[in-house]
Design a protein around this motif. Structure first.
Motif, short mmCIF file in Angstrom:
data_model
loop_
_atom_site.label_atom_id
_atom_site.label_comp_id
_atom_site.label_asym_id
_atom_site.label_seq_id
_atom_site.Cartn_x
_atom_site.Cartn_y
_atom_site.Cartn_z
N LYS A 337 0.83 -1.21 0.00
CA LYS A 337 0.00 0.00 0.00
C LYS A 337 0.86 1.25 0.00
CE LYS A 337 -2.05 -1.00 3.87
NZ LYS A 337 -1.34 -2.26 4.14
N SER A 338 1.80 1.28 0.93
CA SER A 338 2.64 2.49 1.02
C SER A 338 3.41 2.71 -0.27
CB SER A 338 3.63 2.35 2.18
OG SER A 338 2.93 2.22 3.39
N GLN A 339 3.86 1.62 -0.86
CA GLN A 339 4.61 1.75 -2.12
C GLN A 339 3.75 2.36 -3.21
OE1 GLN A 339 7.67 1.42 -2.14
NE2 GLN A 339 8.48 -0.54 -1.48
N ILE A 393 -2.66 9.66 1.43
CA ILE A 393 -2.66 9.64 2.89
C ILE A 393 -2.51 8.21 3.38
CG2 ILE A 393 -3.95 10.24 4.95
CD1 ILE A 393 -5.34 12.33 3.16
N ASP A 394 -1.33 7.91 3.87
CA ASP A 394 -1.05 6.58 4.38
C ASP A 394 -1.54 6.51 5.83
OD1 ASP A 394 -0.14 4.04 4.24
OD2 ASP A 394 1.93 4.55 3.74
N GLU A 395 -1.83 5.33 6.30
CA GLU A 395 -2.23 5.15 7.70
C GLU A 395 -3.34 6.12 8.07
OE1 GLU A 395 0.15 3.08 9.57
OE2 GLU A 395 1.54 2.92 7.91
N MET A 396 -4.35 6.18 7.24
CA MET A 396 -5.42 7.15 7.45
C MET A 396 -6.17 6.90 8.75
SD MET A 396 -8.13 8.69 5.08
CE MET A 396 -9.62 9.45 5.66
MG MG Z 1 2.57 1.09 4.87
#
Ligand code: MG
Ligand code: ATP
Ligand code: ZN
Length: 678
Positions: A337-339, A393-396
């Motif tokens: 996801k982060s990637q 927005i990561d880790e929303m």
């Molecule tokens: Mg991540």
């Protein structure tokens, strides 16, 4: 010019400049506009007298004064009546030949006139500042006028009255003092000016004068010309520090447009863009060029493609409907996801990557900050900074509680409203949003709904056009392919799948596409209308709460428009609508919103009549989080009692499940006997 320049009075020279053509006319009309300043294009001054222009950069304090005096003198000739009303005329310089990098400002530029560009991240309200302070001598009553400069209010050293001459005490007389509007801004480097991997720098800017305050709001891109100053912060009782802090005294401020900064395409590039758009495989090609190193996830890459291109915003006289899309990826740890998010932030014109907490105190939306001196200022958060771009927005799920409230407005109305600490403002956040979150219980539980699987309320979830689930389930065949792919990347040090379209062209292509505003064709209307009605009537007959709302219909329109845009088509075809329906269905199915489940989840959590252990875990967690919101951390005994009383979960069972949650790290023991969610 035969005269020796050094002997020419600069003010005379400026007067010659103002007596000519355009500026003479400008000055003669100033009275009509009621302005108190005149704007001078540096390039024109440079063309008129290079030496004069250079000296203005070198010694701006003196030369702005000379220029102002000259302009005022000319005003006296052109419009004596208006001149007599003004005390002086300010000259504002715009368009210096080169802009200075914010991060390069240093001792070399101190006292010089420079131009910088950046994003306004913080702004105080407009505040009156004393220019001439009146002090009454308490011994003899004489009013002493003291011209002010610098940070602090200066009282006269001794009373000016010849009969007195004593050193006070003095009292400040507001009525007899003169004030001018002032405002402080904080400017941040634009992402495109940022060297890779660096955090953006900021610079404080002081604005003085009615005509330049209140022009820019947090989130605006601006170009500011001003004098670089330095002052030494002082430590009470110790003295001033030897290292100074830089700031900018603004002379002029221009708000820049927000269109993506990339240059317009060259004729060759435009040719490439048009050729690609005519390719019947254009959708596939673009999809395959999105994060090619990430294996699989075709449907997610398709969604990302739609998000990058976006639908068409509609401004009606009474309402505006957003065109930008919001998409959410919920997934197990380590599912790229982060990637994906980082990739999108890089490729999107005006892309921004941040974590749910945000990188500053303003978080995702905005905040009113109390500065060191006690004054308030408004700071823009990520969604405002990414206005007209894409916010990743990561880790929303880990966003600030304040953002949980404000994000509702940001996601649908595309504005952020603030009314706090005397600051009332509405900022623009016309941002497409790609968010990622982990499941509430660490891993996605397929037999539960999204609402249970993620600690975001349904009101926020329903504002996403598309939601997808990334699950990490062992699967022999898929695992083999994936590991081959990943190992190949590591072996070669590059992606085994090459992007068919390179990033540079992609960015240009996206920017180019934004000028096209596709309209729905009859065929598209028919498809979308029929699908919507079918879904609605299905939910009617089952007597379930509405699963498909007008929101989904609007989402379908946006996706269809985006698909037409990808091919640079002015019309949304029936095929576009069909593709939109397919991906929307997939998203709805993935998250288990099958027309009847919206309500069930909520009831379950609210009424607390869990059917299985898993449901009980969920209840325990949600009660814990509720209590945590109130008290910060939760006393274990209080939690156990609450669960027994209100949710009929036996003590022993709660204890056992808490132990399980502790062990898997979903919660932790903050202090002996106190629990907190991780
Ligand atoms: Mg991540
Ligand atoms: N489908 C995939 N193709 C290629 N690489 C992958 C894939 N899935 C995972 N990876 C690799 O696994 C690593 C972990 O990915 P990433 O950090 O993006 O996970 P994540 O979903 O953000 O996890 P978390 O929820 O814990 O933050 C990355 O190096 C990524 O390249
Ligand atoms: Zn006195």
């Amino acid at each position: 010019m035969a005269r020796e320049l050094a002997t020419v009075d600069p003010q005379e020279r400026f007067l010659e400049f103002f007596k000519k053509g355009k500026y003479r006319q400008k000055i003669s009309q100033i009275g009509i506009t009621g302005r108190e300043s005149i704007t001078v294009d540096f390039e024109e001054l440079f063309g008129f007298d290079q030496r004069l222009a250079e000296r203005l950069l070198e010694k701006p304090d003196d030369f702005l004064q000379h220029a102002g005096n000259a302009a005022y003198a000319q005003l006296g000739i052109e419009d004596a009546e208006y001149a007599s009303k003004l005390e002086k005329l300010t000259v504002r310089i715009v368009n210096l030949l080169g802009k200075e990098q914010l991060r390069k400002l240093g001792s070399k530029q101190m006292g010089k006139l420079v131009m910088v560009e950046g994003i306004v991240v913080r702004a105080t309200p407009v505040r009156p500042m004393v220019m001439n302070a009146a002090f009454r001598c308490k011994r003899c009553g004489t009013i002493n006028q003291v011209e002010q400069s610098g940070q602090f209010l200066k009282a006269p050293p001794v009373c000016a009255s010849p009969d007195c001459g004593r050193d006070g005490p003095f009292e400040f007389v507001q009525d007899e003092s003169t004030f001018i509007d002032s405002q402080d801004l904080r400017l941040q480097e634009k992402p495109e000016d940022l060297p890779p991997g660096q955090l953006p720098r900021t610079l404080n800017v002081k604005l003085v004068g009615t005509e330049i305050v209140d022009l820019a709001r947090p989130g605006d891109h601006v170009s500011i010309v001003g004098v670089v100053r330095a002052f030494a912060p002082s430590r009470p009782g110790i003295g001033k520090l030897r290292t100074f802090i830089l700031h900018l005294d603004a002379n002029s401020l221009e708000v820049l447009g927000k269109e993506p900064e990339t240059r317009p395409p060259s004729p060759e590039e435009e040719e490439k863009i048009l050729a690609l758009s005519k390719d019947p495989e254009v959708h596939k090609k673009i999809m395959n060029s999105i994060a090619p190193s990430i294996y699989g996830y075709e449907h997610i890459k398709e969604a990302i493609m739609y998000l990058l291109f976006g639908g068409v915003s509609k401004s009606l006289p009474d309402i505006t409907i957003r065109g930008e899309m919001n998409a959410l990826l919920i997934g197990d740890p380590g599912t790229a996801k982060s990637q994906l998010l980082q990739y999108v932030a890089k490729i999107a014109p005006r892309g921004l990557y941040t974590s749910g907490r945000g990188t500053t105190a303003a978080g995702l939306t905005a905040a009113v900050i109390r500065e060191k001196g006690g004054s308030m200022s408004l700071e823009a958060g990520a969604l405002v900074l990414a206005d007209k771009g894409v916010a990743c927005i990561d880790e929303m799920d880990k966003m600030r509680p304040e953002d949980r409230v404000a994000i509702h407005e940001a996601m649908e109305q595309h504005t952020v409203s603030v009314a706090k600490g005397g600051i009332v403002a509405t900022l623009n956040a016309r941002t497409a949003m790609l968010a990622a979150a982990n499941p509430a219980l660490g891993r996605y539980e397929p037999h539960r709904t999204v609402a249970e699987n993620i600690s975001l309320p349904v009101t926020i979830l329903s504002r996403f056009d598309l939601i997808f689930v990334l699950r990490d389930v062992p699967d022999r065949e898929a695992d083999a392919k994936m590991s081959e792919h990943i190992l190949e990347i590591h072996r070669r040090g590059e992606s085994p799948v090459e992007a068919q379209i390179d990033a540079e062209l992609m960015r240009k292509y996206i920017s180019y596409s934004k000028t096209i505003k596709p309209r729905l064709s009859k065929a598209a209307l028919k498809h979308l209308g029929e699908f919507y009605l079918a879904m609605r009537s299905a939910s009617e007959t089952e007597g379930s709460p509405v699963a498909i709302t007008a929101r989904q219909l609007e989402s379908l329109v946006r996706i269809s428009e985006a698909r037409a845009r990808v091919a640079l088509r002015k019309e949304v075809s029936g095929e576009d609508a069909e593709a939109a329906i397919v991906i929307m269905k997939r998203s709805l199915e993935e998250v288990g919103i099958d027309l009847s489940s919206y309500k069930v989840d909520i009831d379950l959590i609210m009424t607390g009549r869990p059917k299985s252990v898993r449901d009980k875990l969920q209840v325990i967690l949600s009660v814990l989080m509720e209590m945590e919101k109130e008290t910060g951390m939760v006393e274990k005994t209080a939690l156990v009692s609450e669960l027994e009383l209100k949710h009929k979960i036996p003590r022993a069972e709660t204890e056992r499940m808490l132990w399980q949650l502790l062990r898997e790290g979903t919660i932790y023991e903050h202090r002996e006997g106190y629990l907190k969610k991780t």
